[in-house]
Design a protein around this motif. Sequence first.
Motif, PDB file in Angstrom:
ATOM      1  N   VAL A  49       1.128  -1.135   0.408  1.00  0.00           N
ATOM      2  CA  VAL A  49       0.154   0.054  -0.105  1.00  0.00           C
ATOM      3  C   VAL A  49       0.966   1.187   0.498  1.00  0.00           C
ATOM      4  N   VAL A  59       4.674   4.639  -5.821  1.00  0.00           N
ATOM      5  CA  VAL A  59       5.176   4.524  -8.000  1.00  0.00           C
ATOM      6  C   VAL A  59       4.412   6.061  -8.211  1.00  0.00           C
ATOM      7  N   ASN A  60       3.216   6.481  -7.192  1.00  0.00           N
ATOM      8  CA  ASN A  60       2.606   7.248  -7.788  1.00  0.00           C
ATOM      9  C   ASN A  60       3.612   8.665  -7.802  1.00  0.00           C
ATOM     10  N   ARG A  88       6.553   8.389  -8.059  1.00  0.00           N
ATOM     11  CA  ARG A  88       8.248   8.580  -8.022  1.00  0.00           C
ATOM     12  C   ARG A  88       8.820   8.414  -6.911  1.00  0.00           C
ATOM     13  N   TYR A 147      -5.284   8.227   2.055  1.00  0.00           N
ATOM     14  CA  TYR A 147      -5.398   7.766   0.482  1.00  0.00           C
ATOM     15  C   TYR A 147      -5.473   8.501  -0.852  1.00  0.00           C
ATOM     16  N   HIS A 166      -5.976  11.857  -0.525  1.00  0.00           N
ATOM     17  CA  HIS A 166      -5.216  13.173  -0.340  1.00  0.00           C
ATOM     18  C   HIS A 166      -3.570  12.348  -0.301  1.00  0.00           C
ATOM     19  N   LEU A 185      -3.022  10.430  -3.378  1.00  0.00           N
ATOM     20  CA  LEU A 185      -2.993  11.141  -4.187  1.00  0.00           C
ATOM     21  C   LEU A 185      -2.945  11.944  -5.031  1.00  0.00           C
ATOM     22  N   TYR A 186      -3.979  13.302  -4.764  1.00  0.00           N
ATOM     23  CA  TYR A 186      -3.981  14.310  -4.939  1.00  0.00           C
ATOM     24  C   TYR A 186      -1.885  14.864  -4.968  1.00  0.00           C
ATOM     25  N   LEU A 209       0.187  13.874  -7.447  1.00  0.00           N
ATOM     26  CA  LEU A 209      -0.758  14.066  -8.615  1.00  0.00           C
ATOM     27  C   LEU A 209      -0.096  15.433  -8.807  1.00  0.00           C
ATOM     28  N   ASN A 210       0.156  16.809  -7.848  1.00  0.00           N
ATOM     29  CA  ASN A 210       0.267  18.147  -8.278  1.00  0.00           C
ATOM     30  C   ASN A 210      -0.196  18.343  -6.799  1.00  0.00           C
ATOM     31  N   PRO A 211       1.654  19.036  -6.637  1.00  0.00           N
ATOM     32  CA  PRO A 211       1.338  19.188  -4.085  1.00  0.00           C
ATOM     33  C   PRO A 211       0.968  20.904  -4.414  1.00  0.00           C
ATOM     34  N   ARG A 216      -1.203  -1.846 -11.258  1.00  0.00           N
ATOM     35  CA  ARG A 216      -1.060  -0.579 -11.642  1.00  0.00           C
ATOM     36  C   ARG A 216      -1.383  -1.464 -13.412  1.00  0.00           C
ATOM     37  N   ALA A 265      -8.257   3.795  -9.397  1.00  0.00           N
ATOM     38  CA  ALA A 265      -6.482   4.208  -7.908  1.00  0.00           C
ATOM     39  C   ALA A 265      -7.432   2.654  -6.720  1.00  0.00           C
TER      40      ALA A 265
END
Lengths: 273, 288
Positions: free
Chosen positions: B41, B47-48, B50, B165, B167, B169-170, B173-175, B224, B230
């Motif tokens: 987890v 991975v998301n 990186r 989880y 947040h 991902l959010y 994606l882009n801080p 993935r 997701a």
Amino acid sequence: MAATDVFPLYQPEPPEAAVRFESVTVERGGVSILDRVSATAPKGSCTAIIGPNGAGKTTLLLALLGEISYQGRIHIPANGGQPRIGYVPQRLTFDRGMPLTVHEFLAMGFQKKPLWFGIGRELRQRSLEALALVKAEHLAERRIGALSGGELQRVLLALALRQEPDLLVLDEPSAGVDFRGELIFCELLDSLRRTKGFTQLMVSHDLATVTHHATHVICLNRKVAAEGPPRQTLTSDNLTAIFGMHMGLVNSRSMPDNQAVCSAPCCQERPDA
Amino acid sequence: MPDLSPLYALLAQLLPFDCLQARFMQQAMLGLLLLAPMAAVMGIVVVNFRMAFFADAISHSAFAGVALGLIFSVDPGWTMPAFGMLVGLGIMILQRHTNLSSDTVIGVFFSAMVAFGLAIVSRDRSLARDLQRFLYGDILTISDGQILCLMVLFLALMAFQAASYNHLLYIGLNPTLAQAHRVRVAIHQYIFAGLLSLIVMFSVQAVGVLLVTAMLIVPAAAARNVARSAGSMFWWAMLVSLTSAASGLIVSAQDWARTATGATVILVACGWFLLSMIVAGLRREQAA
């Protein structure tokens, strides 16, 4: 030599402000990026920050969003509590193979329960409503990695609208979208702004967009060179001052309804715009 | 200390293999079944974000952590996770507050950790023998105390993931976007870095420095390929990690195999990954 000393500032009655920058200064490694920037985005306006590359437009936005530290003050009057900001970034660099659906993308900031257990029905409904506002309901089940530039931009706008923003901040809304897509996007924003009553603040180096849609312009080149309604601000003298070359886009004599008219193809097609 | 015997008995009943009748195998199985889903987890976010390199750097600080414990004569079982956490949070602070790219920041930390560990070890010949344990891991010697630690960590980590989880991902994606939309980015990043460090350190004990990243990344990477959202990516990662851990341990104990446990677990997971690639490829063909 400060441009403000040479060209008289247009100074209207101070309107109610949605954002007020007070002497904002940003320095990075001894290099000044923004130098005592003071400007105002009037409430309910579509304010455009224009300027050449490296003028500090995006830096000013990042300061507004609290991403970088700065000297001075940025005041966002809000009726009670934190101001609600919706942000549409210029581009989203993300892993396009990531399995994330548009539905999940729109819900992840709002749903308490982890996405492992799916998305609540009410949130789904709210997301669909936001997508309908930007005419993108058909994208709901798609992966965000599979969207085109224009589609992604609409989804990002839907996400920003889901914040029920007082202030909608857009970074280069025309980047990565073709001219026709951009025109549709800007018209969409215009009508949303009128119905929802938010203030729109965008950064652009595309003068055609600005002259069509902005009601207030801040010309920035490390300092504020000029500020005001497009017709008084986008004079060829001012533009030459900030872009450093002659810009023949604006004819300052023929502008009804506070909008400038440009020589771009769209104006030839729609002379009444 | 609570008695874990009923749990072991249950495991032996649920997985009725000959090799699972020995206590140390039951302990290893329980340890792996706790560790693998946690790693998986966290791996989704790694991975998301990186952040594979980040996890690598922490794992390489393991040896320096052990060396520190031996210098100050503190149990390395404590200094290793503590030092790992320090390194993880240190990298996160530097990453957030300097303009250096994260690769550069991590690269500097990484080399400092490895060099420090080697320098200490080179002073003391008897330490060098421990090196192998950290390169290859040794889940078969896990103690009840460590398993209890893992259980506490499991509860804390799953609670954090359940709450964050979405947040995470959010932010991945882009801080800036997340920050503008009122997600508390900094606190999420720090808690994540701290927990990730702990997981990495425990995984080092299980599969060794060389394979830690695989334990995090491979289940998420396989998930993935097959997941369509997701949310389902989480369940796929769980499935891959749990089945690889259980079957890896059992296979490694068979007479015909007799392989290192950590390596076998990772190999099974990689098999899953290959399978997921084939599934993804077939799906693409269908779509075309």
